[in-house]
Write a protein that holds these residues in place. Structure first.
Motif, short mmCIF file in Angstrom:
data_model
loop_
_atom_site.label_atom_id
_atom_site.label_comp_id
_atom_site.label_asym_id
_atom_site.label_seq_id
_atom_site.Cartn_x
_atom_site.Cartn_y
_atom_site.Cartn_z
N VAL A 182 49.04 49.15 66.10
CA VAL A 182 49.39 48.71 67.45
C VAL A 182 48.13 48.67 68.32
CG1 VAL A 182 50.68 49.30 69.54
CG2 VAL A 182 51.78 49.46 67.31
N GLN A 183 47.28 49.68 68.21
CA GLN A 183 46.04 49.69 68.98
C GLN A 183 45.15 48.51 68.61
OE1 GLN A 183 45.11 51.52 71.56
NE2 GLN A 183 47.09 52.54 71.51
N ASP A 184 45.05 48.21 67.32
CA ASP A 184 44.25 47.07 66.87
C ASP A 184 44.78 45.76 67.47
OD1 ASP A 184 42.45 48.52 65.42
OD2 ASP A 184 43.19 47.89 63.45
N VAL A 185 46.09 45.62 67.47
CA VAL A 185 46.70 44.40 68.01
C VAL A 185 46.37 44.27 69.50
CG1 VAL A 185 48.88 43.27 68.58
CG2 VAL A 185 48.53 44.21 66.31
N PHE A 186 46.55 45.35 70.25
CA PHE A 186 46.24 45.29 71.68
C PHE A 186 44.76 45.01 71.92
CE2 PHE A 186 50.26 47.69 72.51
CZ PHE A 186 50.83 46.73 73.33
N LEU B 247 43.48 41.60 73.83
CA LEU B 247 42.73 41.63 75.08
C LEU B 247 41.33 41.02 74.95
CD1 LEU B 247 43.83 45.10 76.46
CD2 LEU B 247 44.55 42.84 77.24
N THR B 248 40.81 40.97 73.73
CA THR B 248 39.49 40.36 73.54
C THR B 248 39.60 38.88 73.16
OG1 THR B 248 39.40 41.08 71.23
CG2 THR B 248 38.37 42.51 72.88
N THR B 249 40.82 38.41 72.97
CA THR B 249 41.04 36.99 72.66
C THR B 249 40.86 36.18 73.93
OG1 THR B 249 42.61 37.55 70.92
CG2 THR B 249 42.70 35.30 71.79
N GLU B 250 40.00 35.19 73.87
CA GLU B 250 39.77 34.34 75.03
C GLU B 250 41.01 33.49 75.28
OE1 GLU B 250 36.51 31.04 76.14
OE2 GLU B 250 35.79 32.86 75.17
N SER C 121 45.97 34.99 78.16
CA SER C 121 47.01 34.89 79.19
C SER C 121 47.76 33.56 79.12
CB SER C 121 46.39 35.07 80.57
OG SER C 121 45.43 34.07 80.82
N ALA C 122 47.22 32.59 78.41
CA ALA C 122 47.88 31.29 78.30
C ALA C 122 48.82 31.20 77.10
CB ALA C 122 46.83 30.19 78.21
N ILE C 123 48.94 32.26 76.33
CA ILE C 123 49.82 32.25 75.15
C ILE C 123 51.27 32.17 75.63
CG2 ILE C 123 50.62 33.58 73.17
CD1 ILE C 123 47.75 34.72 73.00
N ALA C 124 51.99 31.20 75.14
CA ALA C 124 53.36 30.94 75.60
C ALA C 124 54.32 32.08 75.28
CB ALA C 124 53.87 29.64 74.99
N ASN C 125 54.24 32.64 74.10
CA ASN C 125 55.15 33.71 73.71
C ASN C 125 54.33 34.89 73.17
OD1 ASN C 125 57.18 35.34 72.75
ND2 ASN C 125 58.31 33.68 71.76
N PRO C 126 53.81 35.75 74.07
CA PRO C 126 52.92 36.82 73.63
C PRO C 126 53.57 37.80 72.65
CG PRO C 126 53.22 36.88 76.02
CD PRO C 126 53.98 35.72 75.50
N ARG C 127 54.85 38.08 72.81
CA ARG C 127 55.53 39.03 71.92
C ARG C 127 55.49 38.53 70.47
NH1 ARG C 127 60.43 40.15 69.56
NH2 ARG C 127 60.96 42.36 69.46
N THR C 128 55.87 37.28 70.28
CA THR C 128 55.86 36.69 68.95
C THR C 128 54.45 36.62 68.39
OG1 THR C 128 57.80 35.38 69.52
CG2 THR C 128 56.52 34.65 67.63
N TYR C 129 53.51 36.24 69.25
CA TYR C 129 52.12 36.16 68.84
C TYR C 129 51.62 37.53 68.37
CZ TYR C 129 47.14 34.93 69.13
OH TYR C 129 45.83 34.71 68.85
N LEU D 85 53.47 40.11 67.33
CA LEU D 85 54.16 40.52 66.11
C LEU D 85 53.54 39.85 64.88
CD1 LEU D 85 57.92 40.54 67.20
CD2 LEU D 85 56.52 42.51 66.55
N GLN D 86 53.20 38.58 65.01
CA GLN D 86 52.56 37.88 63.89
C GLN D 86 51.17 38.47 63.63
OE1 GLN D 86 54.09 35.40 62.04
NE2 GLN D 86 52.37 35.69 60.68
N MET D 87 50.45 38.79 64.69
CA MET D 87 49.13 39.41 64.54
C MET D 87 49.27 40.78 63.87
SD MET D 87 46.28 40.35 67.45
CE MET D 87 46.37 38.78 68.24
N LEU D 88 50.27 41.56 64.27
CA LEU D 88 50.53 42.87 63.67
C LEU D 88 50.79 42.73 62.18
CD1 LEU D 88 51.14 45.95 64.37
CD2 LEU D 88 53.52 45.25 64.35
N ARG D 89 51.62 41.78 61.83
CA ARG D 89 51.94 41.53 60.42
C ARG D 89 50.68 41.16 59.64
NH1 ARG D 89 53.59 36.89 57.41
NH2 ARG D 89 54.97 37.48 55.71
#
Length: 165
Positions: free
Chosen positions: A16-20, A24-27, A30-38, A40-44
């Motif tokens: 979870v820490q890695d995902v956050f 936050l370092t992804t340029e 804030s423009a990501i339409a569905n951050p939760r899904t994004y 979760l996919q990153m976590l996976r």
């Protein structure tokens, strides 16, 4: 989800820490339409990368990761048809451009040639080349504007360009 993917005591928290941290370092995060899904996919993906590096894989984790209903980013049939119609309208509008504007637009924007190279080969100044490119972009934009008279797919874009010449 992190607990299901990693069984160690600190591993889910680390995931979870890695995902956050990555989020936050992804340029432009804030423009990501569905951050939760994004996220979760990153976590996976991070969990799968860690499992690959661990050399010992518990295949139950892969099965658990596939249970989550993540939206499919593949375009649906309507978007495919719409994209084809837009491409057809663009091709018609491009073909309807005045020849000098079309040649400059194609060589600069489609083929990616440098302005100096195009100007040299066409025997025009950079200023003339820039004006032709600007004119082509203006005409294409006007021809492909939504809500203009008629539908772009029925040749209306080409007709609008002819009228603006």
């Amino acid at each position: 989800m992190a607990r299901r993917l990693r069984t160690g005591s600190d591993e889910p928290q680390d995931l979870v820490q890695d995902v956050f941290a990555r989020m936050l370092t992804t340029e432009g995060w804030s423009a990501i339409a569905n951050p939760r899904t994004y996220m979760l996919q990153m976590l996976r993906n991070i969990a799968i990368d860690r499992m690959r590096r661990a050399k010992i894989v518990d295949f139950r984790h892969f099965a658990d990761a596939d249970e989550y209903d993540l939206p499919d980013d593949a375009p649906d049939p309507h978007r495919i048809v719409e994209g084809r119609q837009q491409m057809k309208a663009f091709a018609e509008a491009l073909h309807a451009l005045p020849e000098r504007c079309r040649v400059v637009f194609e060589r600069r924007r489609i083929e990616g040639q440098s302005p100096r190279q195009i100007a040299s080969e066409l025997g025009v100044s950079l200023s003339t080349l820039e004006k032709r490119l600007a004119r082509a972009i203006h005409l294409l934009t006007r021809a492909l504007e939504p809500g203009r008279a008629g539908d772009a797919s029925d040749g209306a874009a080409s007709e609008r360009l002819r009228q603006e010449r």
